[in-house]
Design an enzyme around this catalytic site. Structure first.
Site: not given
Ligand SMILES: *Cc1c(COP(=O)(O)O)cnc(C)c1O
Length: 485
Positions: A83, A135, A226
């Site tokens: 954990y 996104f 991102d």
């Molecule tokens: C897929 C994606 C997300 C979200 O990720 P998940 O794992 O599907 O929740 C966020 N930003 C971008 C650019 C993505 O391609």
């Protein structure tokens, strides 16, 4: 030296040869078109609601569908299930340090969980969040705490046909204007998305990122990336930005992350496993976010992932440094995009990351945007091929406060190319059936909703054709292909 898998053939052709062998296989079903018509009707003409039982090639998404490597699967066996204080987590932390150069790491169960935590912490009501492009889940998680997104891409980034290598760049003049207009105090962060998903997997350049960084520094605004598709963006920087032509991917990744204050990713994309994470070199941000990880995700050494996923994530992130791994999907996409383009079929160019993006507006000029041309194209293509794509257009947007549809900038059918999943003959089948569909495009009509959820309607919404066009298309298919699947 690592090489991209595009091999020069004696014939003069350049072919993206698979630099891996397939050792675990899954049987696919190519059902007759009559069965596919029943399946898509049942699914409300929404490809998200199809069962893979009825799908031949699943090109819905690259999320959680990339093939894992032998080393990733092997690593799962040594998972140190604990954990707290798991050694598996220590291995993941080391991978984050080595691959991205970051000291502090918070695991989460997937990308949108990272968005939930970051935007809850950074965004207040009335804030403006400038970014290259949104996104779907990002926009939702910024709007919940009262923020507004502002997309400040270059005007020509939404042009379908282009030779612009970096359509994912932020327009620097627009960024300066946004900060001047709203005041830096109302801009809590700038977000840059690697290989901008909804623009068609289009990358930004390192030069652009450096300029954005300089503006952020001037106004003391954090830069958040991102990084869900960071490997591909790094690969495009190497391919398309002269300064980095001889720079190893490994160094490009470190440079990109080094320019950011906070980075988050969906491991479903980056490393073919479930999970995700947030990393930073700033202890202040780490402290600000870590309590929410414990509250919403899980203890700091697993964050809602299984320990097996933590292990596989660590190996997958290291594999992002390998050019033969990260270039496989972009090179197949390039093959498909350039072949379609040569036949005059409208596709987003230049080829980007994650998939091939067919322009439904150019494909179906006779279908008005209010009848969802991208949704109709996805349904029609599934019907004639068994290939499942994804709508990225008006169906994927949300209605405004008055209940009117907000027409999307782009109406796209995305055919995702998960890493190392398909073979070149399967890609050629996609090309052939799309070619046939393009020749018969006047047979395709529009769609309308009969069930429409309020939140992210593209996932669960159901539609029906505005005329009996699917039956006509099926009859033409049978006339041309006889009894063939
Ligand atoms: C897929 C994606 C997300 C979200 O990720 P998940 O794992 O599907 O929740 C966020 N930003 C971008 C650019 C993505 O391609």
């Amino acid at each position: 030296m690592e090489q991209s898998p595009v091999i020069k053939f004696f014939s003069g052709e350049e072919i993206p040869v698979e630099l891996h062998k397939v050792r675990i296989v899954q049987k696919l079903h190519l059902n007759p078109i009559e069965e596919r018509l029943g399946a898509i009707r049942e699914a409300g003409y929404n490809s998200f609601l199809l069962s893979t039982r009825n799908v031949f090639l699943d090109m819905l998404t690259d999320s959680g569908t990339n093939a894992m490597s032998d080393n990733q699967i092997a690593s799962m066996l040594r998972a140190d299930d604990a954990y707290a204080g798991s050694q598996s987590f220590e291995r993941l932390q080391e991978a984050i340090q080595d691959v991205f150069g970051a000291k502090y790491f918070l695991p989460v169960h997937q990308g949108r969980a990272a968005e939930h935590i970051i935007f809850q912490a950074f965004v207040k009501p009335g804030d403006i969040i400038p970014m290259n492009y949104h996104f779907t889940t990002t926009k939702a998680h910024i709007e919940i705490p009262g923020g507004t997104i502002l997309e400040i891409y270059h005007d020509d980034a939404v042009q379908i046909k282009s030779t612009k290598p970096f359509k994912g760049d932020i327009d620097i003049e627009k960024l300066k204007n946004v900060i001047a207009k709203h005041g830096a105090e109302h801009v809590p962060l700038v977000r840059m998305e690697a290989s901008t998903n909804l623009l068609g997997g289009q990358p930004f350049s390192m030069a652009n990122m450096r300029e954005v960084r300089a503006i952020c520094d001037k106004h003391n605004i954090p830069l958040i990336m991102d990084a869900s598709l960071i490997g591909e963006n790094a690969y495009f920087i190497k391919q398309r930005e002269a300064e980095f032509k001889n720079t190893p991917i490994k160094d490009i990744l470190l440079l990109m992350c080094g320019l950011c204050d906070v980075v988050y990713f969906s491991s479903r994309k980056v490393s073919s496993t479930r999970g995700g994470g947030i990393f930073t070199n700033n202890v202040k941000y780490y402290d600000m976010l870590k309590d929410m990880v414990i509250l919403y995700e899980g203890f700091l050494t697993y964050g809602g992932c299984s320990i097996r996923e933590i292990e596989a994530m660590a190996v997958g992130l290291r594999e992002t440094q390998d050019e033969t791994v990260i270039s496989q999907s972009p090179s197949f996409i390039k093959f498909l995009v350039e072949s379609l383009d040569a036949k005059g079929i409208p596709v987003v160019t230049p080829a980007g990351a994650l998939g091939c993006h067919v322009d439904a507006t150019g494909f179906l000029p006779h279908v008005p945007q209010s009848e969802y041309p991208a949704g109709a194209l996805v349904a029609a293509f599934y019907l004639v091929s068994g290939v499942r794509g994804m709508e990225r257009g008006t169906v994927s947007s949300v209605r405004d406060a008055d209940g009117n549809d907000v027409l999307a900038d782009l109406e796209l059918m995305r055919l995702a190319m998960p890493r190392r999943v398909f073979t070149l003959s399967q890609v050629k089948y996609v090309l052939d059936r799309l070619d046939w569909l393009y020749q018969n495009r006047e047979l395709i009509g529009g769609l309308k909703f009969y069930y429409e959820p309020k939140v992210l309607r593209f996932f669960m919404g159901k539609m029906e054709p505005t005329s009996p066009w699917p039956e006509k298309l099926m009859a033409k298919f049978r006339a041309d292909f006889g009894n063939s699947l």
